[in-house]
Design a protein around this motif. Sequence first.
Motif, PDB file in Angstrom:
ATOM      1  N   ALA A   9      30.153  54.328  41.842  1.00 17.69           N
ATOM      2  CA  ALA A   9      29.824  52.946  42.290  1.00 17.69           C
ATOM      3  C   ALA A   9      30.348  51.844  41.575  1.00 17.69           C
ATOM      4  CB  ALA A   9      28.309  52.942  42.637  1.00 17.69           C
ATOM      5  N   VAL A  10      29.880  51.925  40.036  1.00 19.86           N
ATOM      6  CA  VAL A  10      30.306  50.954  39.212  1.00 19.86           C
ATOM      7  C   VAL A  10      31.924  50.936  38.888  1.00 19.86           C
ATOM      8  CG1 VAL A  10      30.172  50.411  36.776  1.00 19.86           C
ATOM      9  CG2 VAL A  10      28.350  50.836  37.968  1.00 19.86           C
ATOM     10  N   ALA A  11      32.637  52.122  38.932  1.00 17.24           N
ATOM     11  CA  ALA A  11      33.882  52.173  38.731  1.00 17.24           C
ATOM     12  C   ALA A  11      34.743  51.496  40.161  1.00 17.24           C
ATOM     13  CB  ALA A  11      34.375  53.813  38.741  1.00 17.24           C
ATOM     14  N   PHE A  12      34.206  51.832  41.300  1.00 17.00           N
ATOM     15  CA  PHE A  12      34.620  51.288  42.446  1.00 17.00           C
ATOM     16  C   PHE A  12      34.379  49.688  42.383  1.00 17.00           C
ATOM     17  CE2 PHE A  12      33.744  49.539  46.520  1.00 17.00           C
ATOM     18  CZ  PHE A  12      34.979  49.806  47.133  1.00 17.00           C
ATOM     19  N   ALA A  13      33.432  49.390  41.874  1.00 14.56           N
ATOM     20  CA  ALA A  13      33.126  47.636  41.758  1.00 14.56           C
ATOM     21  C   ALA A  13      34.112  47.101  40.949  1.00 14.56           C
ATOM     22  CB  ALA A  13      31.637  47.487  41.486  1.00 14.56           C
ATOM     23  N   LEU A  14      34.357  47.955  39.749  1.00 11.11           N
ATOM     24  CA  LEU A  14      35.110  47.301  38.774  1.00 11.11           C
ATOM     25  C   LEU A  14      36.807  47.213  39.428  1.00 11.11           C
ATOM     26  CD1 LEU A  14      33.788  48.645  35.421  1.00 11.11           C
ATOM     27  CD2 LEU A  14      33.791  46.492  36.413  1.00 11.11           C
ATOM     28  N   ALA A  15      37.131  48.367  40.056  1.00  9.11           N
ATOM     29  CA  ALA A  15      38.474  48.471  40.836  1.00  9.11           C
ATOM     30  C   ALA A  15      38.740  47.207  41.825  1.00  9.11           C
ATOM     31  CB  ALA A  15      38.667  49.765  41.037  1.00  9.11           C
ATOM     32  N   PHE A  16      37.694  47.192  42.629  1.00  9.94           N
ATOM     33  CA  PHE A  16      37.591  46.290  43.681  1.00  9.94           C
ATOM     34  C   PHE A  16      37.585  44.804  43.031  1.00  9.94           C
ATOM     35  CE2 PHE A  16      35.796  43.350  46.443  1.00  9.94           C
ATOM     36  CZ  PHE A  16      36.365  43.629  47.704  1.00  9.94           C
ATOM     37  N   ALA A  17      36.927  44.479  42.010  1.00  7.12           N
ATOM     38  CA  ALA A  17      36.987  43.287  41.239  1.00  7.12           C
ATOM     39  C   ALA A  17      38.520  43.040  40.757  1.00  7.12           C
ATOM     40  CB  ALA A  17      35.902  43.157  40.413  1.00  7.12           C
ATOM     41  N   SER A  18      39.117  43.896  40.161  1.00  7.72           N
ATOM     42  CA  SER A  18      40.387  43.618  39.689  1.00  7.72           C
ATOM     43  C   SER A  18      41.372  43.485  40.539  1.00  7.72           C
ATOM     44  CB  SER A  18      40.496  44.703  38.541  1.00  7.72           C
ATOM     45  OG  SER A  18      40.876  46.057  39.193  1.00  7.72           O
ATOM     46  N   THR A  19      41.357  43.960  41.770  1.00  5.58           N
ATOM     47  CA  THR A  19      42.547  44.127  42.635  1.00  5.58           C
ATOM     48  C   THR A  19      42.453  43.274  43.914  1.00  5.58           C
ATOM     49  OG1 THR A  19      41.637  46.225  43.696  1.00  5.58           O
ATOM     50  CG2 THR A  19      43.129  46.532  41.955  1.00  5.58           C
ATOM     51  N   ALA A  20      41.114  42.876  44.178  1.00  2.00           N
ATOM     52  CA  ALA A  20      40.566  42.218  45.389  1.00  2.00           C
ATOM     53  C   ALA A  20      41.243  40.787  45.365  1.00  2.00           C
ATOM     54  CB  ALA A  20      39.368  42.300  45.735  1.00  2.00           C
ATOM     55  N   ALA A  23      36.711  36.952  44.840  1.00  3.52           N
ATOM     56  CA  ALA A  23      36.059  36.880  43.449  1.00  3.52           C
ATOM     57  C   ALA A  23      34.793  36.138  43.374  1.00  3.52           C
ATOM     58  CB  ALA A  23      37.260  36.376  42.522  1.00  3.52           C
ATOM     59  N   HIS A  24      34.152  36.225  42.525  1.00  5.35           N
ATOM     60  CA  HIS A  24      32.817  35.521  42.470  1.00  5.35           C
ATOM     61  C   HIS A  24      32.633  34.889  40.845  1.00  5.35           C
ATOM     62  CE1 HIS A  24      29.994  35.760  45.361  1.00  5.35           C
ATOM     63  NE2 HIS A  24      30.995  36.604  45.858  1.00  5.35           N
ATOM     64  N   GLY A  25      31.740  34.040  40.802  1.00  9.34           N
ATOM     65  CA  GLY A  25      31.676  33.436  39.528  1.00  9.34           C
ATOM     66  C   GLY A  25      30.324  32.527  39.609  1.00  9.34           C
ATOM     67  N   ASN A  26      30.060  31.644  38.973  1.00  6.52           N
ATOM     68  CA  ASN A  26      28.771  31.104  39.151  1.00  6.52           C
ATOM     69  C   ASN A  26      28.981  29.571  38.978  1.00  6.52           C
ATOM     70  OD1 ASN A  26      28.963  30.578  36.442  1.00  6.52           O
ATOM     71  ND2 ASN A  26      27.134  31.924  35.942  1.00  6.52           N
ATOM     72  N   ALA A  27      30.199  29.176  38.885  1.00 11.01           N
ATOM     73  CA  ALA A  27      30.326  27.467  38.635  1.00 11.01           C
ATOM     74  C   ALA A  27      31.147  27.066  39.629  1.00 11.01           C
ATOM     75  CB  ALA A  27      30.857  27.539  37.174  1.00 11.01           C
ATOM     76  N   HIS A  28      32.610  27.351  39.776  1.00  8.10           N
ATOM     77  CA  HIS A  28      33.290  26.405  40.473  1.00  8.10           C
ATOM     78  C   HIS A  28      34.631  27.089  40.801  1.00  8.10           C
ATOM     79  CE1 HIS A  28      35.526  26.193  36.621  1.00  8.10           C
ATOM     80  NE2 HIS A  28      34.264  25.817  36.079  1.00  8.10           N
ATOM     81  N   HIS A 105      32.988  42.376  51.271  1.00  5.04           N
ATOM     82  CA  HIS A 105      32.492  41.590  50.073  1.00  5.04           C
ATOM     83  C   HIS A 105      31.341  41.511  50.085  1.00  5.04           C
ATOM     84  CE1 HIS A 105      33.691  38.765  46.505  1.00  5.04           C
ATOM     85  NE2 HIS A 105      33.505  40.005  45.996  1.00  5.04           N
ATOM     86  N   ALA A 106      30.705  40.763  50.893  1.00  2.24           N
ATOM     87  CA  ALA A 106      29.289  40.507  51.173  1.00  2.24           C
ATOM     88  C   ALA A 106      28.470  41.717  50.504  1.00  2.24           C
ATOM     89  CB  ALA A 106      28.801  39.788  52.110  1.00  2.24           C
ATOM     90  N   ALA A 107      28.579  42.811  51.120  1.00  6.30           N
ATOM     91  CA  ALA A 107      27.769  43.971  50.890  1.00  6.30           C
ATOM     92  C   ALA A 107      28.167  44.504  49.243  1.00  6.30           C
ATOM     93  CB  ALA A 107      28.258  45.209  51.659  1.00  6.30           C
ATOM     94  N   LEU A 108      29.045  44.445  48.747  1.00  6.34           N
ATOM     95  CA  LEU A 108      29.497  44.741  47.510  1.00  6.34           C
ATOM     96  C   LEU A 108      28.627  43.706  46.654  1.00  6.34           C
ATOM     97  CD1 LEU A 108      30.863  46.731  45.457  1.00  6.34           C
ATOM     98  CD2 LEU A 108      32.895  44.688  45.400  1.00  6.34           C
ATOM     99  N   MET A 109      28.807  42.457  46.799  1.00  6.07           N
ATOM    100  CA  MET A 109      28.033  41.460  45.934  1.00  6.07           C
ATOM    101  C   MET A 109      26.333  41.692  46.165  1.00  6.07           C
ATOM    102  SD  MET A 109      30.163  39.873  44.406  1.00  6.07           S
ATOM    103  CE  MET A 109      28.974  38.940  43.635  1.00  6.07           C
ATOM    104  N   MET A 115      28.007  40.197  39.285  1.00  2.00           N
ATOM    105  CA  MET A 115      29.705  40.459  38.943  1.00  2.00           C
ATOM    106  C   MET A 115      30.257  39.064  39.142  1.00  2.00           C
ATOM    107  SD  MET A 115      32.317  42.906  41.016  1.00  2.00           S
ATOM    108  CE  MET A 115      31.611  42.506  42.822  1.00  2.00           C
ATOM    109  N   GLU A 116      31.117  38.708  38.245  1.00  2.81           N
ATOM    110  CA  GLU A 116      31.644  37.347  38.103  1.00  2.81           C
ATOM    111  C   GLU A 116      33.178  37.551  38.179  1.00  2.81           C
ATOM    112  OE1 GLU A 116      30.390  34.997  35.017  1.00  2.81           O
ATOM    113  OE2 GLU A 116      28.175  35.287  35.078  1.00  2.81           O
ATOM    114  N   HIS A 117      33.637  36.711  38.817  1.00  4.88           N
ATOM    115  CA  HIS A 117      35.143  36.631  39.075  1.00  4.88           C
ATOM    116  C   HIS A 117      35.507  35.344  39.966  1.00  4.88           C
ATOM    117  CE1 HIS A 117      33.444  39.585  41.610  1.00  4.88           C
ATOM    118  NE2 HIS A 117      34.348  39.284  42.451  1.00  4.88           N
ATOM    119  N   SER A 118      36.741  35.006  39.915  1.00  2.00           N
ATOM    120  CA  SER A 118      37.105  33.765  40.737  1.00  2.00           C
ATOM    121  C   SER A 118      38.644  34.093  41.276  1.00  2.00           C
ATOM    122  CB  SER A 118      37.065  32.540  39.759  1.00  2.00           C
ATOM    123  OG  SER A 118      37.929  32.537  38.679  1.00  2.00           O
TER     124      SER A 118
END
Length: 164
Positions: A9-20, A23-28, A105-109, A115-118
């Motif tokens: 599950a973590v590997a999937f999340a990391l792969a998704f975050a790097s190729t999707a 993205a997410h973050g907490n600021a802007h 993506h909502a389900a993954l979050m 998970m932080e990305h933008s």
Amino acid sequence: MNTQNPLKAVAFALAFASTATFAHGNAHAPTTAYDAATVEETAFGHAGDPKKVNRVIKLSMSDAMRFTPSDITIKLGQTVKFVISNRGKVLHEMVIGTPEELKEHAALMKKFPEMEHSDANMAHVKPGMSGEIVWEFTKPGEYSFACLVPGHFEAGMVGQVVVK
């Protein structure tokens, strides 16, 4: 995906975050300069050149889990600058995508809320602040925008973009 195995599950999340395209973050929104050579095409368009904006749309987000306006019509080929204000007391965001991509993506979050990305199709906006997305809509169709902070999407914080 086998959700019973935490490592997978973590590997999937990391792969998704790097190729999707999401993205997410907490600021802007991202602050990097526009570079046409690095723009990636999506099912609904691509990051727009801020120098070629031909329409500005102001939206607000609230703790009632709503966008105002929630329905937008855009002409094919327009480069739109969304100016998004957070009128609430909690973090909200606007993410543009297809309904299917946003739901996934909502389900993954929900599973990985830290998970932080933008990316160019989103703006994370702190309470009382505003953010921007510049996007060129290159394909006609019906697309969505949503807040993917865990629980917000499920509460109905979703809007629609129709590109004609």
